[in-house]
Design an enzyme around this catalytic site. Structure first.
Site, mmCIF file in Angstrom:
data_model
loop_
_atom_site.group_PDB
_atom_site.id
_atom_site.type_symbol
_atom_site.label_atom_id
_atom_site.label_comp_id
_atom_site.label_asym_id
_atom_site.label_seq_id
_atom_site.Cartn_x
_atom_site.Cartn_y
_atom_site.Cartn_z
ATOM 1 N N ASP A 1 -0.106 -9.645 5.903
ATOM 2 C CA ASP A 1 -0.289 -8.257 5.478
ATOM 3 C C ASP A 1 0.800 -7.891 4.467
ATOM 4 O O ASP A 1 0.611 -7.988 3.261
ATOM 5 C CB ASP A 1 -0.268 -7.384 6.731
ATOM 6 C CG ASP A 1 -0.499 -5.912 6.435
ATOM 7 O OD1 ASP A 1 -1.100 -5.615 5.398
ATOM 8 O OD2 ASP A 1 -0.083 -5.073 7.252
ATOM 9 N N VAL B 1 -7.831 -4.362 10.558
ATOM 10 C CA VAL B 1 -8.807 -5.361 10.991
ATOM 11 C C VAL B 1 -8.626 -5.704 12.473
ATOM 12 O O VAL B 1 -7.494 -5.860 12.937
ATOM 13 C CB VAL B 1 -8.641 -6.645 10.139
ATOM 14 C CG1 VAL B 1 -9.696 -7.683 10.509
ATOM 15 C CG2 VAL B 1 -8.704 -6.328 8.650
HETATM 16 P P1 IMP Z 1 3.088 -8.753 8.066
HETATM 17 O O1 IMP Z 1 3.164 -7.347 7.569
HETATM 18 O O2 IMP Z 1 2.461 -9.670 7.055
HETATM 19 O O3 IMP Z 1 4.399 -9.242 8.581
HETATM 20 O O4 IMP Z 1 2.088 -8.731 9.301
HETATM 21 C C1 IMP Z 1 2.604 -8.592 10.569
HETATM 22 C C2 IMP Z 1 1.584 -8.839 11.648
HETATM 23 O O5 IMP Z 1 0.941 -7.592 11.860
HETATM 24 C C3 IMP Z 1 0.477 -9.834 11.387
HETATM 25 O O6 IMP Z 1 0.818 -11.141 11.721
HETATM 26 C C4 IMP Z 1 -0.606 -9.310 12.324
HETATM 27 O O7 IMP Z 1 -0.430 -9.847 13.627
HETATM 28 C C5 IMP Z 1 -0.345 -7.830 12.319
HETATM 29 N N1 IMP Z 1 -1.295 -7.145 11.439
HETATM 30 C C6 IMP Z 1 -1.154 -6.788 10.137
HETATM 31 N N2 IMP Z 1 -2.256 -6.177 9.667
HETATM 32 C C7 IMP Z 1 -3.131 -6.163 10.704
HETATM 33 C C8 IMP Z 1 -4.480 -5.681 10.852
HETATM 34 O O8 IMP Z 1 -5.131 -5.144 9.930
HETATM 35 N N3 IMP Z 1 -5.026 -5.850 12.101
HETATM 36 C C9 IMP Z 1 -4.380 -6.436 13.133
HETATM 37 N N4 IMP Z 1 -3.146 -6.905 13.027
HETATM 38 C C10 IMP Z 1 -2.519 -6.779 11.832
#
Ligand code: IMP
Ligand code: MG
Length: 174
Positions: A101, A150
């Site tokens: 994300d 999502v």
């Molecule tokens: P990051 O911001 O890329 O570090 O994402 C952190 C974590 O947040 C990801 O590994 C997911 O587990 C969770 N995450 C981010 N976006 C979503 C979403 O749209 N749905 C569910 N989990 C999410």
């Protein structure tokens, strides 16, 4: 509850995305016995399907990361709450993430695992958010997605919906 969810990928579309990622990984890791490391908890369903789609010897491990500062970009971060157990020094390693994300988790995990001196360290995410800051660090991904939270296929909202077999976006007002 399910009527507040909008389908974004069917089981068949997910299967195709997994097969596409698996064939690229199989090509790149040919002749090796990679260690595939799932990032808990969101990757557990993707991990199970990906592992079975890879027709090669491999080993499986898991790492758990918890994010903080989700609503405050000035102090965002991630913390390892469960480390891997296999020694990856000199090994070919593939990290398996549900969604990249903002990329905070990816950066943290790659940094942490690089410290263990693997021969090769690659990263695969089922989903990649448009504009993800760590996009260049994601070697393989199944599908890009725009805005919207999502759920399903391992991804949760407040620990719910992980067991839905397809992928959905939660509609506004949730
Ligand atoms: P990051 O911001 O890329 O570090 O994402 C952190 C974590 O947040 C990801 O590994 C997911 O587990 C969770 N995450 C981010 N976006 C979503 C979403 O749209 N749905 C569910 N989990 C999410
Ligand atoms: Mg995750």
């Amino acid at each position: 509850m399910e009527n507040k969810l909008k389908l974004i990928a069917t089981q068949g579309e997910i299967r195709e995305a997994v097969a596409k990622v698996a064939s690229a990984i199989q090509r790149d890791f040919k002749g090796k016995t990679p260690v595939i490391i799932g990032v808990l908890k969101g990757s557990f369903v993707f991990m199970a399907d990906l592992a079975r789609a890879l027709d090669m010897p491999l080993e499986v491990d898991f790492i758990r990361v918890s994010s903080y500062g989700m609503n405050d970009s000035s102090r965002k971060g991630a913390r390892i709450t469960k480390d891997i157990e296999i020694d990856i020094k000199g090994r070919h390693v593939l990290v398996v993430e549900d969604i990249s994300d903002r990329g905070v988790t990816v950066e943290k995990v790659l940094d942490h695992l690089n410290g263990k001196n693997p021969a090769v360290l690659k990263l695969c995410a089922l989903l990649m958010r448009d504009g993800c800051e760590a996009a260049s660090k994601v070697d393989y991904f199944g599908k890009t997605i725009g805005k919207g939270f999502v759920v399903g296929y391992g991804l949760d909202y407040k620990e719910r919906f992980r067991n839905l077999p397809a992928l959905y976006v939660m509609k506004d007002g949730e």
